[in-house]
Design an enzyme around this catalytic site. Structure first.
Site, PDB file in Angstrom:
ATOM      1  N   GLU A  36       0.825  -1.211   0.000  1.00 12.05           N
ATOM      2  CA  GLU A  36       0.000   0.000   0.000  1.00 12.05           C
ATOM      3  C   GLU A  36       0.858   1.260   0.000  1.00 12.05           C
ATOM      4  O   GLU A  36       1.666   1.456   0.909  1.00 12.05           O
ATOM      5  CB  GLU A  36      -0.902   0.023   1.244  1.00 12.05           C
ATOM      6  CG  GLU A  36      -1.762   1.272   1.350  1.00 12.05           C
ATOM      7  CD  GLU A  36      -2.503   1.363   2.673  1.00 12.05           C
ATOM      8  OE1 GLU A  36      -3.506   2.108   2.731  1.00 12.05           O
ATOM      9  OE2 GLU A  36      -2.074   0.708   3.647  1.00 12.05           O
ATOM     10  N   GLU A  61     -11.392   2.601   6.822  1.00 18.59           N
ATOM     11  CA  GLU A  61     -10.269   2.874   7.714  1.00 18.59           C
ATOM     12  C   GLU A  61     -10.258   4.356   8.078  1.00 18.59           C
ATOM     13  O   GLU A  61      -9.434   5.130   7.598  1.00 18.59           O
ATOM     14  CB  GLU A  61      -8.949   2.464   7.062  1.00 18.59           C
ATOM     15  CG  GLU A  61      -7.792   2.445   8.061  1.00 18.59           C
ATOM     16  CD  GLU A  61      -6.472   2.071   7.420  1.00 18.59           C
ATOM     17  OE1 GLU A  61      -5.743   1.262   8.021  1.00 18.59           O
ATOM     18  OE2 GLU A  61      -6.166   2.572   6.323  1.00 18.59           O
TER      19      GLU A  61
END
Length: 261
Positions: free
Chosen positions: A143, A240
């Protein structure tokens, strides 16, 4: 229909971690993710998943010494033994919890470390992780993370991440695209998603710039949700974000999406 997973490391912060599963299920979530599950026996987490009919969508490999500022060790030379042990630990949890996706955090190189050496280490460790995960039918994710929230993090841009995937050459390595990080570093979210869609293994969302609910700020999430739905994206969308106040009360954006015509 998009599938949203509650990130239990950030959401429902007023509850003990193991009680957050029930809260997420009560709010209609079918999946959950978290940063690191290792403070709890895998079997205890599995019980919560089974009791509340939830699917574990994602968690991260052990990050090194988080309290000392480490944010992953995959790119750090000299840590390969610790990294390999972390892969084995994560795979054990994945077997018990039943999730297919594992996120490998790259890390923050220390002053004086050669970027070339870090990249070589990163590639080597990712090949190891991918080989071990592939033997169990699991996917490895990397990521890009913005350097405002995580200064010095090794991987920041989509093109860098997809170049790493190409260099590793493993079929089970994909990119975790977090729209929050992407907006801060690059912007142009819709076009970046379309450009890299085939290489995306997981999505995450949060409002920008405060990282709260995706219902305010500079990102037009209703538009992006429609785009994702139309694109046929069938993975999880991880929530998130840090709720502004009560997590359940702040889910109006999700209820509105579910009630659309």
């Amino acid at each position: 229909m998009l599938r949203f997973a509650a990130n239990l490391s950030l959401m429902y912060p007023d509850l003990p971690f193991l009680e957050r599963f029930a809260a997420a299920a009560a709010d209609g979530f079918e999946g959950v993710e978290c940063l690191f599950p290792y403070d709890y026996p895998a079997e205890e987490i599995a019980t919560q998943l089974q009791t509340h009919g939830l699917q574990q969508a994602l968690f991260n490999l052990p990050p090194g010494d988080w309290s000392a500022g480490e944010r992953g060790i995959a790119c750090l030379p000299g840590r390969h033994v610790e990294f390999a042990a972390g892969v084995e630990q994560a795979l054990h949890y994945a077997r018990v919890l039943g999730n297919e996706r594992l996120h490998v955090m790259a890390g923050i190189p220390r002053s004086g470390m050669s970027r070339a050496a870090c990249r070589d280490t990163y590639l080597s460790n990712l090949r190891l992780a991918c080989a071990l995960a592939a033997a169990e039918g699991r996917m490895v994710l990397i990521e890009p993370i913005n350097t405002r929230d995580m200064p010095g993090y090794f991987l920041n841009r989509q093109d860098e991440a997809h170049a790493i995937v190409a260099a590793v050459g493993a079929d089970n390595l994909k990119v975790q695209m977090d729209f929050y990080h992407l907006q801060i570093v690059e912007g142009d979210i819709a076009m970046k998603y379309r450009q890299y869609q085939a290489g995306i293994g997981h999505l995450q969302i949060a409002g920008v710039p405060e990282r709260n609910e995706p219902d305010s700020g500079e990102v037009n999430y209703p538009y992006l949700f429609e785009m994702l739905d139309a694109s046929g994206y069938d993975g999880w969308v991880g929530c998130e974000y840090r709720p502004r106040a009560d997590t359940s009360a702040g889910l109006g954006w999700l209820r509105a999406w579910r009630k659309r015509p």
